[in-house]
Scaffold this motif. Structure first.
Motif, PDB file in Angstrom:
ATOM      1  N   UNK A   1     -36.982 -29.706  13.348  1.00 21.25           N
ATOM      2  CA  UNK A   1     -36.181 -29.826  12.138  1.00 21.25           C
ATOM      3  C   UNK A   1     -35.983 -28.496  11.435  1.00 21.25           C
ATOM      4  N   UNK A   2     -36.618 -27.448  11.909  1.00 20.25           N
ATOM      5  CA  UNK A   2     -36.497 -26.153  11.241  1.00 20.25           C
ATOM      6  C   UNK A   2     -35.084 -25.582  11.310  1.00 20.25           C
ATOM      7  N   UNK A   3     -34.275 -26.068  12.247  1.00 16.89           N
ATOM      8  CA  UNK A   3     -32.915 -25.550  12.363  1.00 16.89           C
ATOM      9  C   UNK A   3     -32.042 -25.953  11.178  1.00 16.89           C
ATOM     10  N   UNK A   4     -32.506 -26.867  10.344  1.00 20.72           N
ATOM     11  CA  UNK A   4     -31.701 -27.270   9.177  1.00 20.72           C
ATOM     12  C   UNK A   4     -31.938 -26.356   7.981  1.00 20.72           C
ATOM     13  N   UNK A   5     -32.910 -25.467   8.073  1.00 19.81           N
ATOM     14  CA  UNK A   5     -33.200 -24.536   6.988  1.00 19.81           C
ATOM     15  C   UNK A   5     -32.592 -23.171   7.297  1.00 19.81           C
ATOM     16  N   UNK A   6     -31.758 -22.698   6.411  1.00 13.65           N
ATOM     17  CA  UNK A   6     -31.150 -21.380   6.578  1.00 13.65           C
ATOM     18  C   UNK A   6     -31.587 -20.489   5.430  1.00 13.65           C
ATOM     19  N   UNK A   7     -32.016 -19.288   5.750  1.00  7.72           N
ATOM     20  CA  UNK A   7     -32.501 -18.352   4.731  1.00  7.72           C
ATOM     21  C   UNK A   7     -31.383 -17.615   4.024  1.00  7.72           C
ATOM     22  N   UNK A   8     -30.173 -17.684   4.581  1.00  9.95           N
ATOM     23  CA  UNK A   8     -29.008 -17.065   3.960  1.00  9.95           C
ATOM     24  C   UNK A   8     -27.792 -17.920   4.297  1.00  9.95           C
ATOM     25  N   UNK A   9     -26.704 -17.746   3.580  1.00  9.44           N
ATOM     26  CA  UNK A   9     -25.515 -18.560   3.856  1.00  9.44           C
ATOM     27  C   UNK A   9     -25.027 -18.397   5.298  1.00  9.44           C
ATOM     28  N   UNK A  10     -24.485 -19.483   5.837  1.00 12.51           N
ATOM     29  CA  UNK A  10     -23.930 -19.456   7.193  1.00 12.51           C
ATOM     30  C   UNK A  10     -22.442 -19.760   7.124  1.00 12.51           C
ATOM     31  N   UNK A  11     -21.750 -19.435   8.205  1.00  7.23           N
ATOM     32  CA  UNK A  11     -20.310 -19.654   8.277  1.00  7.23           C
ATOM     33  C   UNK A  11     -19.945 -21.125   8.366  1.00  7.23           C
ATOM     34  N   UNK A  12     -18.666 -21.386   8.315  1.00 11.09           N
ATOM     35  CA  UNK A  12     -18.139 -22.751   8.406  1.00 11.09           C
ATOM     36  C   UNK A  12     -18.628 -23.439   9.679  1.00 11.09           C
ATOM     37  N   UNK A  13     -18.669 -22.679  10.774  1.00  8.45           N
ATOM     38  CA  UNK A  13     -19.154 -23.196  12.053  1.00  8.45           C
ATOM     39  C   UNK A  13     -20.453 -22.471  12.397  1.00  8.45           C
ATOM     40  N   UNK A  14     -21.570 -23.157  12.246  1.00  6.40           N
ATOM     41  CA  UNK A  14     -22.871 -22.563  12.542  1.00  6.40           C
ATOM     42  C   UNK A  14     -23.219 -22.866  13.995  1.00  6.40           C
ATOM     43  N   UNK A  15     -23.138 -21.831  14.819  1.00  9.71           N
ATOM     44  CA  UNK A  15     -23.408 -21.959  16.250  1.00  9.71           C
ATOM     45  C   UNK A  15     -24.880 -21.642  16.480  1.00  9.71           C
ATOM     46  N   UNK A  16     -25.634 -22.654  16.893  1.00  9.30           N
ATOM     47  CA  UNK A  16     -27.060 -22.487  17.165  1.00  9.30           C
ATOM     48  C   UNK A  16     -27.284 -22.653  18.665  1.00  9.30           C
ATOM     49  N   UNK A  17     -27.706 -21.586  19.305  1.00  6.52           N
ATOM     50  CA  UNK A  17     -27.892 -21.590  20.753  1.00  6.52           C
ATOM     51  C   UNK A  17     -29.372 -21.746  21.060  1.00  6.52           C
ATOM     52  N   UNK A  18     -29.683 -22.759  21.861  1.00  5.36           N
ATOM     53  CA  UNK A  18     -31.075 -23.018  22.217  1.00  5.36           C
ATOM     54  C   UNK A  18     -31.619 -21.866  23.060  1.00  5.36           C
ATOM     55  N   UNK A  19     -32.797 -21.387  22.682  1.00  5.06           N
ATOM     56  CA  UNK A  19     -33.427 -20.277  23.405  1.00  5.06           C
ATOM     57  C   UNK A  19     -34.735 -20.689  24.077  1.00  5.06           C
ATOM     58  N   UNK A  20     -34.982 -21.984  24.195  1.00  2.58           N
ATOM     59  CA  UNK A  20     -36.213 -22.427  24.818  1.00  2.58           C
ATOM     60  C   UNK A  20     -36.128 -22.271  26.338  1.00  2.58           C
ATOM     61  N   UNK A  21     -37.205 -22.533  27.026  1.00  2.00           N
ATOM     62  CA  UNK A  21     -37.343 -22.173  28.439  1.00  2.00           C
ATOM     63  C   UNK A  21     -36.289 -22.809  29.346  1.00  2.00           C
ATOM     64  N   UNK A  22     -35.989 -24.087  29.173  1.00  2.00           N
ATOM     65  CA  UNK A  22     -34.996 -24.731  30.052  1.00  2.00           C
ATOM     66  C   UNK A  22     -33.629 -24.081  29.902  1.00  2.00           C
ATOM     67  N   UNK A  23     -33.222 -23.854  28.671  1.00  4.26           N
ATOM     68  CA  UNK A  23     -31.926 -23.227  28.434  1.00  4.26           C
ATOM     69  C   UNK A  23     -31.934 -21.768  28.891  1.00  4.26           C
ATOM     70  N   UNK A  24     -33.067 -21.092  28.716  1.00  2.00           N
ATOM     71  CA  UNK A  24     -33.170 -19.704  29.164  1.00  2.00           C
ATOM     72  C   UNK A  24     -32.981 -19.608  30.679  1.00  2.00           C
ATOM     73  N   UNK A  25     -33.678 -20.478  31.410  1.00  2.00           N
ATOM     74  CA  UNK A  25     -33.587 -20.479  32.868  1.00  2.00           C
ATOM     75  C   UNK A  25     -32.158 -20.776  33.327  1.00  2.00           C
ATOM     76  N   UNK A  26     -31.452 -21.614  32.569  1.00  2.00           N
ATOM     77  CA  UNK A  26     -30.108 -22.036  32.959  1.00  2.00           C
ATOM     78  C   UNK A  26     -29.004 -21.136  32.415  1.00  2.00           C
ATOM     79  N   UNK A  27     -29.359 -20.041  31.728  1.00  3.18           N
ATOM     80  CA  UNK A  27     -28.356 -19.045  31.370  1.00  3.18           C
ATOM     81  C   UNK A  27     -27.949 -18.943  29.915  1.00  3.18           C
ATOM     82  N   UNK A  28     -28.805 -19.378  29.005  1.00  2.00           N
ATOM     83  CA  UNK A  28     -28.426 -19.288  27.589  1.00  2.00           C
ATOM     84  C   UNK A  28     -28.185 -17.852  27.141  1.00  2.00           C
TER      85      UNK A  28
END
Length: 92
Positions: A1-28
């Motif tokens: 749930x930490x992805x819902x907290x932003x420390x500064x304003x974000x743009x209209x489209x907030x693109x959050x790219x997963x950086x965990x191991x499965x996504x890393x292995x698959x090319x994130x």
């Protein structure tokens, strides 16, 4: 749930790219570089027009669909660079 907290304003489209191991292995990393290059910003930055913010986040809970990203509340899975281009174009 930490992805819902932003420390500064974000743009209209907030693109959050997963950086965990499965996504890393698959090319994130390629997805992140591609998006940042297309938007002419670095990870963690917002475009000058305040339309896009790109951040890296830990596990979004879709490991079987890697690589993936979340834009606002919507998940985009099994990403390729071509698919990313289509998604970005649809948001313009």
């Amino acid at each position: 749930f930490y992805t819902v907290y932003n420390k500064k304003p974000v743009g209209k489209h907030h693109i959050q790219i997963c950086e965990n191991i499965s996504c890393y292995i698959m090319g994130n990393d390629d997805v992140m570089k591609h998006i940042c290059k297309k938007l002419d910003i670095q990870k963690g930055e917002t475009t000058a027009n305040k339309k896009f913010t790109v951040t890296g986040v830990q596990c979004l809970g879709a490991c079987g669909y890697a690589p993936m990203m979340q834009i606002n509340e919507k998940y985009y899975e099994h990403l390729s660079l071509e698919k990313v281009d289509e998604i970005l174009k649809s948001l313009e």
